[in-house]
Write an enzyme that holds these catalytic residues in place. Structure first.
Site, PDB file in Angstrom:
ATOM      1  N   LYS A 143       0.847  -1.197   0.000  1.00  0.00           N
ATOM      2  CA  LYS A 143       0.000   0.000   0.000  1.00  0.00           C
ATOM      3  C   LYS A 143       0.883   1.249   0.000  1.00  0.00           C
ATOM      4  O   LYS A 143       1.898   1.291   0.692  1.00  0.00           O
ATOM      5  CB  LYS A 143      -0.904  -0.014   1.238  1.00  0.00           C
TER       6      LYS A 143
ATOM      7  N   SER B 148      -2.144   4.838  -3.188  1.00  0.00           N
ATOM      8  CA  SER B 148      -2.498   5.636  -2.013  1.00  0.00           C
ATOM      9  C   SER B 148      -1.418   6.675  -1.780  1.00  0.00           C
ATOM     10  O   SER B 148      -0.237   6.401  -2.001  1.00  0.00           O
ATOM     11  CB  SER B 148      -2.630   4.712  -0.793  1.00  0.00           C
TER      12      SER B 148
ATOM     13  N   HIS C 230      -0.633   8.539   1.180  1.00  0.00           N
ATOM     14  CA  HIS C 230      -0.325   8.926   2.562  1.00  0.00           C
ATOM     15  C   HIS C 230       0.982   9.706   2.622  1.00  0.00           C
ATOM     16  O   HIS C 230       1.109  10.698   3.319  1.00  0.00           O
ATOM     17  CB  HIS C 230      -0.212   7.679   3.447  1.00  0.00           C
TER      18      HIS C 230
ATOM     19  N   GLY D 162     -10.094   9.679  -0.857  1.00  0.00           N
ATOM     20  CA  GLY D 162     -11.118  10.584  -1.351  1.00  0.00           C
ATOM     21  C   GLY D 162     -12.337   9.932  -1.974  1.00  0.00           C
ATOM     22  O   GLY D 162     -13.175  10.629  -2.547  1.00  0.00           O
TER      23      GLY D 162
ATOM     24  N   ARG E 188     -15.880   8.604  -1.829  1.00  0.00           N
ATOM     25  CA  ARG E 188     -16.931   8.906  -0.859  1.00  0.00           C
ATOM     26  C   ARG E 188     -18.330   8.477  -1.298  1.00  0.00           C
ATOM     27  O   ARG E 188     -19.307   8.783  -0.610  1.00  0.00           O
ATOM     28  CB  ARG E 188     -16.931  10.415  -0.551  1.00  0.00           C
TER      29      ARG E 188
ATOM     30  N   ARG F  18     -12.026   7.056   6.271  1.00  0.00           N
ATOM     31  CA  ARG F  18     -12.588   8.009   7.229  1.00  0.00           C
ATOM     32  C   ARG F  18     -14.119   7.964   7.362  1.00  0.00           C
ATOM     33  O   ARG F  18     -14.623   8.123   8.474  1.00  0.00           O
ATOM     34  CB  ARG F  18     -12.136   9.428   6.887  1.00  0.00           C
TER      35      ARG F  18
END
Length: 280
Positions: A152, A174, A176, A209, A211, A231
């Site tokens: 990841k 990803s 991060h 992102g 959603r 999230r």
């Protein structure tokens, strides 16, 4: 909409197991610090891991300085047939092997490493070899694992190629690490070129992102096989526990089916780039 009128199927086969939805929960850690002390990592994972499986999904779980976090996640996964993906920070190789010993002993479905965590200060402080990993080091780690291993934190074609070279069965696009650097491209920007380079050589997932079910559809159209969402599950669990997570899974599935219906896709493999607008 000039197409067959059967209800689309959202089933996905991953590493020999069928899932009802191409949406998995992303690893979330240090919940009391980032959100509130209503739940800690242990309680959150205890709720979300079985809820994900009940709703045709599975959870990627976080790692931390406290080794009990992974052990408790593994215990929760054992109650649902070992289904889940513990995600290991890029500690030094010896520490990673110790964590893999736990996963190997418990027949966990898959394992992952969030390689972009190498930029975190507490990892940089470790000695020796904490942080970045060479292809050879990753190959050693992946060879030691008795389950499919996912890398990841991939944001470039070359990074994806290195992960495949090391033996990864899956990657997660990803960014991060972008928060450490301050600026980076969005995952949707780099996903098509990464998919073009390694599609068919490993499973491609994307995190960041996403959603809605429409977003899931767009990610699949751009080359992903599945997505991770993190999230939004925090307020779902904090507000409604397992029922809150169930409602969110149902929302994503209903939105994805609606989008597939309007675009004429009967199954996930029908979704293609021609179904989403892209600037030329």
């Amino acid at each position: 909409t000039i197409c067959d009128h059967d209800v689309p199927t959202t089933n996905l086969t991953l590493f020999g197991r069928e899932f009802g939805l191409p949406v998995f929960t992303a690893p979330i850690g240090a919940l009391p610090m980032h959100y509130s002390d209503a739940y800690d990592d242990f309680a959150y994972n205890d709720i979300l891991i079985p809820s994900a499986v009940e709703n045709g999904s599975m959870s990627f779980t976080g790692d931390g300085v406290d080794p009990e976090i992974m052990k408790r996640s593994v215990a929760a996964m054992n109650k649902v047939g070992g289904v889940g993906v513990p995600t290991i920070k890029p500690w030094n190789v010896e520490a990673v092997m110790e964590k893999l010993d736990i996963l190997n002993e418990n027949n966990i479905f898959a394992a992952a490493m969030d390689i972009d965590g190498a930029g975190l200060p507490f990892l940089k402080a470790m000695n020796p070899n904490a942080g970045s990993k060479t292809v050879a080091e990753l190959r050693e780690i992946i060879s030691y694992a008795r389950m499919p291993f996912i890398i990841k934190g991939i944001m470039t074609v070359r990074g994806a190629e290195k992960a495949v070279e090391a033996g990864a069965k899956g990657i997660v696009v990803s960014n991060h690490g972008g928060r450490v650097l301050g600026q980076t491209r969005a995952t949707a920007d780099v996903l098509p070129e990464i998919a073009k380079a390694v599609k068919g050589q490993c499973v491609i997932m994307v995190d960041g992102g996403i959603r809605s079910g429409v977003d899931v559809f767009k990610a699949l159209a751009l080359g992903a096989d599945a997505v991770l969402i993190g999230r939004p599950f925090v307020p779902a669990v904090y507000g409604g526990e397992a029922e809150g997570a169930k409602l969110l899974f149902e929302k994503y599935k209903a939105e994805l089916i609606d989008t597939m219906t309007m675009c004429g896709a009967q199954k996930l493999s029908d979704i293609c780039a021609d179904m989403v607008y892209q600037e030329k």
